[in-house]
Scaffold this active site. Structure first.
Site, PDB file in Angstrom:
ATOM      1  N   LYS A  28      -3.754  32.839 -18.066  1.00 10.09           N
ATOM      2  CA  LYS A  28      -2.602  31.935 -18.100  1.00 10.09           C
ATOM      3  C   LYS A  28      -2.716  30.816 -17.069  1.00 10.09           C
ATOM      4  O   LYS A  28      -2.478  29.655 -17.372  1.00 10.09           O
ATOM      5  CB  LYS A  28      -1.306  32.707 -17.883  1.00 10.09           C
ATOM      6  CG  LYS A  28      -0.081  31.824 -17.919  1.00 10.09           C
ATOM      7  CD  LYS A  28       1.204  32.604 -17.776  1.00 10.09           C
ATOM      8  CE  LYS A  28       2.396  31.653 -17.821  1.00 10.09           C
ATOM      9  NZ  LYS A  28       3.653  32.386 -17.691  1.00 10.09           N
ATOM     10  N   HIS A  68       3.999  33.617  -8.447  1.00  8.76           N
ATOM     11  CA  HIS A  68       5.257  32.915  -8.692  1.00  8.76           C
ATOM     12  C   HIS A  68       5.407  31.765  -7.699  1.00  8.76           C
ATOM     13  O   HIS A  68       4.846  31.799  -6.603  1.00  8.76           O
ATOM     14  CB  HIS A  68       6.439  33.873  -8.553  1.00  8.76           C
ATOM     15  CG  HIS A  68       6.559  34.834  -9.690  1.00  8.76           C
ATOM     16  ND1 HIS A  68       7.338  35.953  -9.641  1.00  8.76           N
ATOM     17  CD2 HIS A  68       6.002  34.847 -10.925  1.00  8.76           C
ATOM     18  CE1 HIS A  68       7.261  36.617 -10.781  1.00  8.76           C
ATOM     19  NE2 HIS A  68       6.452  35.955 -11.577  1.00  8.76           N
ATOM     20  N   ARG A 110       4.033  44.509 -16.057  1.00  8.77           N
ATOM     21  CA  ARG A 110       3.926  43.620 -14.900  1.00  8.77           C
ATOM     22  C   ARG A 110       5.227  43.607 -14.097  1.00  8.77           C
ATOM     23  O   ARG A 110       5.220  43.636 -12.877  1.00  8.77           O
ATOM     24  CB  ARG A 110       3.563  42.229 -15.427  1.00  8.77           C
ATOM     25  CG  ARG A 110       3.288  41.188 -14.391  1.00  8.77           C
ATOM     26  CD  ARG A 110       2.696  39.970 -15.114  1.00  8.77           C
ATOM     27  NE  ARG A 110       2.921  38.730 -14.410  1.00  8.77           N
ATOM     28  CZ  ARG A 110       2.159  38.294 -13.424  1.00  8.77           C
ATOM     29  NH1 ARG A 110       1.126  39.007 -13.024  1.00  8.77           N
ATOM     30  NH2 ARG A 110       2.414  37.144 -12.840  1.00  8.77           N
ATOM     31  N   TYR A 133      12.622  37.842 -11.909  1.00  2.68           N
ATOM     32  CA  TYR A 133      11.557  38.406 -12.729  1.00  2.68           C
ATOM     33  C   TYR A 133      11.555  39.930 -12.700  1.00  2.68           C
ATOM     34  O   TYR A 133      11.377  40.580 -13.717  1.00  2.68           O
ATOM     35  CB  TYR A 133      10.222  37.858 -12.213  1.00  2.68           C
ATOM     36  CG  TYR A 133       9.019  38.253 -13.010  1.00  2.68           C
ATOM     37  CD1 TYR A 133       8.669  37.559 -14.159  1.00  2.68           C
ATOM     38  CD2 TYR A 133       8.220  39.312 -12.613  1.00  2.68           C
ATOM     39  CE1 TYR A 133       7.549  37.908 -14.886  1.00  2.68           C
ATOM     40  CE2 TYR A 133       7.104  39.669 -13.330  1.00  2.68           C
ATOM     41  CZ  TYR A 133       6.770  38.967 -14.470  1.00  2.68           C
ATOM     42  OH  TYR A 133       5.667  39.317 -15.197  1.00  2.68           O
ATOM     43  N   ARG A 180      -1.283  40.564 -16.247  1.00  4.79           N
ATOM     44  CA  ARG A 180      -0.697  40.224 -17.544  1.00  4.79           C
ATOM     45  C   ARG A 180      -1.465  40.954 -18.639  1.00  4.79           C
ATOM     46  O   ARG A 180      -2.660  41.215 -18.500  1.00  4.79           O
ATOM     47  CB  ARG A 180      -0.782  38.721 -17.792  1.00  4.79           C
ATOM     48  CG  ARG A 180       0.145  37.913 -16.935  1.00  4.79           C
ATOM     49  CD  ARG A 180      -0.014  36.407 -17.209  1.00  4.79           C
ATOM     50  NE  ARG A 180       0.860  35.654 -16.341  1.00  4.79           N
ATOM     51  CZ  ARG A 180       0.531  35.271 -15.110  1.00  4.79           C
ATOM     52  NH1 ARG A 180      -0.664  35.559 -14.628  1.00  4.79           N
ATOM     53  NH2 ARG A 180       1.385  34.598 -14.377  1.00  4.79           N
ATOM     54  N   HIS A 191       5.128  42.782 -21.223  1.00  3.37           N
ATOM     55  CA  HIS A 191       5.401  42.176 -19.921  1.00  3.37           C
ATOM     56  C   HIS A 191       6.179  43.126 -19.011  1.00  3.37           C
ATOM     57  O   HIS A 191       6.236  42.929 -17.804  1.00  3.37           O
ATOM     58  CB  HIS A 191       6.145  40.860 -20.119  1.00  3.37           C
ATOM     59  CG  HIS A 191       5.736  39.797 -19.160  1.00  3.37           C
ATOM     60  ND1 HIS A 191       4.424  39.384 -19.008  1.00  3.37           N
ATOM     61  CD2 HIS A 191       6.448  39.086 -18.270  1.00  3.37           C
ATOM     62  CE1 HIS A 191       4.373  38.443 -18.087  1.00  3.37           C
ATOM     63  NE2 HIS A 191       5.580  38.252 -17.614  1.00  3.37           N
TER      64      HIS A 191
END
Length: 188
Positions: A68, A162, A139, A171, A40, A136
């Site tokens: 995160k 995930h 990633r 994603y 990230r 993002h």
């Protein structure tokens, strides 16, 4: 909040690298690290020189705690990424202290997430990328190309932390149309 996309075209990725390199090695490294590690942006911008340099050598593996999730993660750097880190440190950060941010702003601290977004968005526009791109996207690009190269979806799910494979597919931007095409190819 608007969803950003992975960069799905290798030629556009190479164009972005050239554009960013023209600006600075720092910007090229920011992009390269993101698309090759799946980290990230908050974890990338938090890196210090001492995280990537041990005994005056670029590390091949980096151990960090994700901001995160708070989870520990081991990240390996490809040989190309290691060479770029080395070149960046030798050419743009030669007198830097080991405790300084790897991605230093002109103001002295780490570059901000907003500035990273600006850098990447400008390069994307110059490269002809019309999809919505953000920090993002780096990633997501990592996940997308891992999937396209045949890396097991369960492994990608684990790398991206995930909770489900369906989440990983969404994603990385795998569409229903692409899944339908995959099934149509089977045609036994």
């Amino acid at each position: 909040m608007n969803t950003v996309q992975p960069i799905r075209d290798r030629e556009k990725i190479e164009a972005m690298k050239r554009i960013l390199r023209g600006s600075s090695l720092r910007d090229e490294l920011l992009f390269t690290l993101g698309i090759n590690t799946g980290l990230r942006i908050s974890d990338i911008l938090a890196l210090r020189i001492k995280d990537v340099l041990k005994d005056k050598r670029v590390v091949e593996r980096l151990e960090l705690r994700e901001k995160k999730t708070g989870k520990g993660r081991m990240v390996v750097f490809s040989p190309k990424t290691c060479r770029l880190i080395k070149r960046y440190l030798e050419e743009e950060r030669v007198n830097a202290h080991k405790d300084e941010p790897l991605f230093l702003s002109q103001k002295g601290g780490p570059i901000s997430r907003q500035h990273a977004y600006y850098i990447l968005n400008q390069a994307a526009r110059y490269a002809g990328i019309t999809e919505r791109i953000g920090t993002h996207s780096l990633r997501k690009t990592f996940g997308y190309f891992a999937y396209k190269q045949g890396i097991d979806l369960a492994m990608i799910q684990k790398l991206l932390n995930h909770s489900s494979q369906a989440e990983t597919l969404r994603y990385i931007g795998i569409t229903q149309e692409q899944m339908d095409q995959a099934v149509m190819k089977i045609d036994l």
